[in-house]
Design a protein around this motif. Sequence first.
Motif: not given
Length: 196
Positions: A117, A119, A123, A126, A144
Amino acid sequence: MCTGKCARCLGLSLIPLSLVCIVANALLLVPDGKTTWTDGNLSLQVWLMGGFIGGGLMVLCPGIAAVRAGGKGCCGAGCCGNRCRMLRSVFSSAFGVLGAIYCLSVAGAGLRIGPKCLIDNKWDYHFQETEGAYLRNDTLWNLCEAPPHVVPWNVTLFSILVVASSLELVLCGIQLVNATFGVLCGDCRKKEGLAH
């Protein structure tokens, strides 16, 4: 219970489970119900298609073979009874066990690693360093930014795949043993229409 009736029951349980896996994997391809995230922004575990290939197609075949093994044999009510179809079901069930293991391992890895995702304009995976701890801390899920709601989407669908493939693994294993007994011992069902 006779091996034929048992095979039919197991097959009728495997078919819907395989369809559940196919649908769950298809939904993983469209996070939040949108196709805008599919170009390079989905996790590897989604693209490995564990639910479609492993828990889906590789288990659908043994499910159908088990249902067919629960019917009349290749010789009808004659000499070999149901042994030919039971032998096919032995090999199909072993194939299904491998498919269920594949689906279970991919879905388990998808849960442990977490979704890919966005953040802070990056990408990545995480949640990978948390080793699955993010599953218990739903406040992390809102970190996210994109795709929206990707963490609960992935957690729900990968959890469905874990449960379904675990059941498939057990049912295919039971059918493997059942079909082996069916090959060695035949089916205990009475032949209808035969004079005693």
